[in-house]
Motif scaffolding. Structure first.
Motif, PDB file in Angstrom:
ATOM      1  N   LEU A 190     -21.893  -0.052   3.475  1.00  8.95           N
ATOM      2  CA  LEU A 190     -20.518   0.395   3.237  1.00  8.95           C
ATOM      3  C   LEU A 190     -19.493  -0.567   3.834  1.00  8.95           C
ATOM      4  CD1 LEU A 190     -20.871   4.236   3.786  1.00  8.95           C
ATOM      5  CD2 LEU A 190     -20.563   3.031   1.634  1.00  8.95           C
ATOM      6  N   ASP A 191     -19.789  -1.106   4.994  1.00  6.69           N
ATOM      7  CA  ASP A 191     -18.881  -2.070   5.626  1.00  6.69           C
ATOM      8  C   ASP A 191     -18.708  -3.298   4.749  1.00  6.69           C
ATOM      9  OD1 ASP A 191     -17.301  -3.129   7.855  1.00  6.69           O
ATOM     10  OD2 ASP A 191     -18.978  -4.531   8.097  1.00  6.69           O
ATOM     11  N   ARG A 192     -19.790  -3.806   4.186  1.00 10.27           N
ATOM     12  CA  ARG A 192     -19.713  -4.996   3.318  1.00 10.27           C
ATOM     13  C   ARG A 192     -18.986  -4.703   2.013  1.00 10.27           C
ATOM     14  NH1 ARG A 192     -20.216  -9.829   5.501  1.00 10.27           N
ATOM     15  NH2 ARG A 192     -22.191 -10.139   6.525  1.00 10.27           N
ATOM     16  N   VAL A 193     -19.270  -3.569   1.405  1.00 10.40           N
ATOM     17  CA  VAL A 193     -18.677  -3.231   0.114  1.00 10.40           C
ATOM     18  C   VAL A 193     -17.180  -2.982   0.248  1.00 10.40           C
ATOM     19  CG1 VAL A 193     -18.616  -1.481  -1.709  1.00 10.40           C
ATOM     20  CG2 VAL A 193     -20.807  -2.358  -0.894  1.00 10.40           C
ATOM     21  N   LEU A 194     -16.757  -2.369   1.352  1.00  9.09           N
ATOM     22  CA  LEU A 194     -15.356  -1.987   1.515  1.00  9.09           C
ATOM     23  C   LEU A 194     -14.471  -3.098   2.081  1.00  9.09           C
ATOM     24  CD1 LEU A 194     -15.821   1.654   2.767  1.00  9.09           C
ATOM     25  CD2 LEU A 194     -15.228   0.866   0.476  1.00  9.09           C
ATOM     26  N   ARG A 195     -15.009  -4.271   2.290  1.00  8.91           N
ATOM     27  CA  ARG A 195     -14.187  -5.387   2.794  1.00  8.91           C
ATOM     28  C   ARG A 195     -13.273  -5.903   1.732  1.00  8.91           C
ATOM     29  NH1 ARG A 195     -17.472  -9.178   6.935  1.00  8.91           N
ATOM     30  NH2 ARG A 195     -18.122  -7.512   8.264  1.00  8.91           N
ATOM     31  N   ARG A 228      -8.371  -4.714  -4.341  1.00 11.22           N
ATOM     32  CA  ARG A 228      -7.919  -6.006  -3.829  1.00 11.22           C
ATOM     33  C   ARG A 228      -6.709  -5.892  -2.891  1.00 11.22           C
ATOM     34  NH1 ARG A 228      -7.297  -9.467  -9.003  1.00 11.22           N
ATOM     35  NH2 ARG A 228      -6.495 -10.948  -7.484  1.00 11.22           N
ATOM     36  N   LEU A 229      -6.380  -4.674  -2.453  1.00 15.39           N
ATOM     37  CA  LEU A 229      -5.320  -4.514  -1.454  1.00 15.39           C
ATOM     38  C   LEU A 229      -5.911  -4.153  -0.096  1.00 15.39           C
ATOM     39  CD1 LEU A 229      -2.280  -2.702  -3.138  1.00 15.39           C
ATOM     40  CD2 LEU A 229      -2.512  -5.072  -2.458  1.00 15.39           C
ATOM     41  N   GLY A 230      -7.166  -4.507   0.113  1.00 16.48           N
ATOM     42  CA  GLY A 230      -7.805  -4.270   1.406  1.00 16.48           C
ATOM     43  C   GLY A 230      -8.569  -2.967   1.437  1.00 16.48           C
ATOM     44  N   ALA A 231      -9.472  -2.860   2.400  1.00 18.36           N
ATOM     45  CA  ALA A 231     -10.329  -1.687   2.518  1.00 18.36           C
ATOM     46  C   ALA A 231      -9.533  -0.421   2.775  1.00 18.36           C
ATOM     47  CB  ALA A 231     -11.350  -1.881   3.635  1.00 18.36           C
ATOM     48  N   GLN A 254       6.289  -5.185 -10.629  1.00 24.56           N
ATOM     49  CA  GLN A 254       5.582  -5.592  -9.414  1.00 24.56           C
ATOM     50  C   GLN A 254       4.778  -4.424  -8.851  1.00 24.56           C
ATOM     51  OE1 GLN A 254       5.645  -8.906  -7.693  1.00 24.56           O
ATOM     52  NE2 GLN A 254       3.789  -7.768  -7.270  1.00 24.56           N
ATOM     53  N   VAL A 255       5.356  -3.235  -8.878  1.00 25.76           N
ATOM     54  CA  VAL A 255       4.644  -2.052  -8.386  1.00 25.76           C
ATOM     55  C   VAL A 255       3.426  -1.769  -9.264  1.00 25.76           C
ATOM     56  CG1 VAL A 255       4.801   0.423  -7.892  1.00 25.76           C
ATOM     57  CG2 VAL A 255       6.730  -1.080  -7.362  1.00 25.76           C
ATOM     58  N   PHE A 256       3.581  -1.906 -10.580  1.00 20.44           N
ATOM     59  CA  PHE A 256       2.433  -1.707 -11.474  1.00 20.44           C
ATOM     60  C   PHE A 256       1.350  -2.759 -11.208  1.00 20.44           C
ATOM     61  CE2 PHE A 256       5.420   0.768 -14.147  1.00 20.44           C
ATOM     62  CZ  PHE A 256       4.660   1.927 -14.249  1.00 20.44           C
ATOM     63  N   SER A 257       1.760  -3.978 -10.897  1.00 22.49           N
ATOM     64  CA  SER A 257       0.796  -5.031 -10.555  1.00 22.49           C
ATOM     65  C   SER A 257       0.044  -4.670  -9.279  1.00 22.49           C
ATOM     66  CB  SER A 257       1.528  -6.356 -10.394  1.00 22.49           C
ATOM     67  OG  SER A 257       0.649  -7.350  -9.936  1.00 22.49           O
ATOM     68  N   TRP A 258       0.763  -4.176  -8.278  1.00 25.57           N
ATOM     69  CA  TRP A 258       0.112  -3.758  -7.037  1.00 25.57           C
ATOM     70  C   TRP A 258      -0.823  -2.582  -7.279  1.00 25.57           C
ATOM     71  CZ3 TRP A 258       5.297  -3.841  -3.925  1.00 25.57           C
ATOM     72  CH2 TRP A 258       5.637  -5.165  -3.642  1.00 25.57           C
ATOM     73  N   ARG A 259      -0.453  -1.691  -8.184  1.00 23.67           N
ATOM     74  CA  ARG A 259      -1.341  -0.569  -8.518  1.00 23.67           C
ATOM     75  C   ARG A 259      -2.644  -1.076  -9.124  1.00 23.67           C
ATOM     76  NH1 ARG A 259       1.956   4.521 -10.897  1.00 23.67           N
ATOM     77  NH2 ARG A 259      -0.003   4.719 -11.984  1.00 23.67           N
ATOM     78  N   ARG A 260      -2.557  -2.094  -9.993  1.00 21.25           N
ATOM     79  CA  ARG A 260      -3.765  -2.685 -10.586  1.00 21.25           C
ATOM     80  C   ARG A 260      -4.645  -3.297  -9.488  1.00 21.25           C
ATOM     81  NH1 ARG A 260      -0.627  -4.113 -14.635  1.00 21.25           N
ATOM     82  NH2 ARG A 260      -0.127  -6.148 -13.759  1.00 21.25           N
ATOM     83  N   LEU A 261      -4.021  -4.028  -8.579  1.00 12.76           N
ATOM     84  CA  LEU A 261      -4.773  -4.617  -7.469  1.00 12.76           C
ATOM     85  C   LEU A 261      -5.438  -3.535  -6.631  1.00 12.76           C
ATOM     86  CD1 LEU A 261      -2.303  -7.395  -6.271  1.00 12.76           C
ATOM     87  CD2 LEU A 261      -4.442  -7.704  -7.525  1.00 12.76           C
ATOM     88  N   TYR A 262      -4.723  -2.447  -6.397  1.00 10.55           N
ATOM     89  CA  TYR A 262      -5.262  -1.316  -5.636  1.00 10.55           C
ATOM     90  C   TYR A 262      -6.495  -0.746  -6.334  1.00 10.55           C
ATOM     91  CZ  TYR A 262      -5.612   3.418  -3.760  1.00 10.55           C
ATOM     92  OH  TYR A 262      -6.073   4.572  -3.222  1.00 10.55           O
ATOM     93  N   GLN A 263      -6.401  -0.547  -7.637  1.00 15.58           N
ATOM     94  CA  GLN A 263      -7.515   0.022  -8.386  1.00 15.58           C
ATOM     95  C   GLN A 263      -8.712  -0.915  -8.423  1.00 15.58           C
ATOM     96  OE1 GLN A 263      -5.412   0.830 -12.000  1.00 15.58           O
ATOM     97  NE2 GLN A 263      -4.797   2.874 -11.346  1.00 15.58           N
ATOM     98  N   GLN A 264      -8.470  -2.211  -8.317  1.00 19.15           N
ATOM     99  CA  GLN A 264      -9.550  -3.192  -8.281  1.00 19.15           C
ATOM    100  C   GLN A 264     -10.098  -3.382  -6.872  1.00 19.15           C
ATOM    101  OE1 GLN A 264      -7.678  -6.677  -9.866  1.00 19.15           O
ATOM    102  NE2 GLN A 264      -7.599  -5.885 -11.948  1.00 19.15           N
ATOM    103  N   ARG A 303       0.831  -1.209   0.000  1.00 18.92           N
ATOM    104  CA  ARG A 303       0.000   0.000   0.000  1.00 18.92           C
ATOM    105  C   ARG A 303       0.864   1.257   0.000  1.00 18.92           C
ATOM    106  NH1 ARG A 303      -3.909  -1.841   4.855  1.00 18.92           N
ATOM    107  NH2 ARG A 303      -5.145  -3.354   3.720  1.00 18.92           N
ATOM    108  N   ALA A 304       1.938   1.238   0.777  1.00 13.96           N
ATOM    109  CA  ALA A 304       2.808   2.412   0.857  1.00 13.96           C
ATOM    110  C   ALA A 304       3.475   2.688  -0.483  1.00 13.96           C
ATOM    111  CB  ALA A 304       3.855   2.220   1.948  1.00 13.96           C
ATOM    112  N   LEU A 305       3.964   1.652  -1.151  1.00 14.05           N
ATOM    113  CA  LEU A 305       4.596   1.847  -2.456  1.00 14.05           C
ATOM    114  C   LEU A 305       3.586   2.321  -3.494  1.00 14.05           C
ATOM    115  CD1 LEU A 305       7.197   0.720  -1.293  1.00 14.05           C
ATOM    116  CD2 LEU A 305       7.435  -0.629  -3.363  1.00 14.05           C
ATOM    117  N   VAL A 306       2.383   1.786  -3.444  1.00 16.50           N
ATOM    118  CA  VAL A 306       1.334   2.236  -4.364  1.00 16.50           C
ATOM    119  C   VAL A 306       1.032   3.712  -4.115  1.00 16.50           C
ATOM    120  CG1 VAL A 306      -1.122   2.030  -4.932  1.00 16.50           C
ATOM    121  CG2 VAL A 306       0.295  -0.018  -4.779  1.00 16.50           C
ATOM    122  N   ALA A 307       0.900   4.095  -2.848  1.00 12.06           N
ATOM    123  CA  ALA A 307       0.623   5.500  -2.522  1.00 12.06           C
ATOM    124  C   ALA A 307       1.734   6.408  -3.037  1.00 12.06           C
ATOM    125  CB  ALA A 307       0.454   5.667  -1.019  1.00 12.06           C
ATOM    126  N   LEU A 308       2.987   5.975  -2.864  1.00 16.41           N
ATOM    127  CA  LEU A 308       4.109   6.770  -3.379  1.00 16.41           C
ATOM    128  C   LEU A 308       4.055   6.870  -4.894  1.00 16.41           C
ATOM    129  CD1 LEU A 308       7.079   5.441  -1.204  1.00 16.41           C
ATOM    130  CD2 LEU A 308       6.053   7.718  -1.116  1.00 16.41           C
TER     131      LEU A 308
END
Length: 128
Positions: free
Chosen positions: A123-128, A64-67, A52-62, A26-31
């Motif tokens: 919102l709790d269910r959607v953001l899980r 899939r890196l957590g709420a 790998q960072v681009f892959s994590w960015r894709r997961l973030y946009q989907q 998450r920190a690398l994606v934020a940076l």
């Protein structure tokens, strides 16, 4: 923001694969999402491959890196205001409003004035 992250290393039968904590990803994606930064430089500075960072960015946009990845630092969700088209026939639609929440593949549409407890549960269910 402190950028001195250390990956956790792990060995298994397939070889040496680094297992990075979710907070590290998450920190690398934020940076990498900051304007004017180089993803390659961020990756190199933290000892990971830029792909790998681009892959994590894709997961973030989907989503899939957590709420926590979907929320900003202040805990608020980004909001986009859009105008609504007039209803055919000249009658006014529900004047209480419409809320549309899109997170990854999930889309929730709420019309009227929802109960605060019900909205919190949705919102709790959607953001899980």
């Amino acid at each position: 923001m402190d950028t001195n992250f250390q990956p956790v290393t792990s060995t298994n039968s397939r070889g040496h694969y680094r297992q990075h904590p979710l907070e590290f990803k998450r920190a690398l994606v934020a940076l990498s999402l900051q304007p004017g930064v180089s993803v390659a430089r961020i990756a190199r500075d933290h000892g990971v491959n830029a792909n790998q960072v681009f892959s994590w960015r894709r997961l973030y946009q989907q989503g899939r890196l957590g709420a926590a990845a979907l929320m900003r630092d202040d805990g608020l969700l980004p909001v986009v205001l859009a105008s609504t088209a007039p209803v055919p026939g000249g009658t006014a639609a529900n004047t209480d409003g419409i809320v549309v929440l899109e997170v990854g593949q999930v889309r929730v549409r709420i019309e009227g004035q929802p109960n605060a407890a019900t909205l919190a549960q949705v919102l709790d269910r959607v953001l899980r």
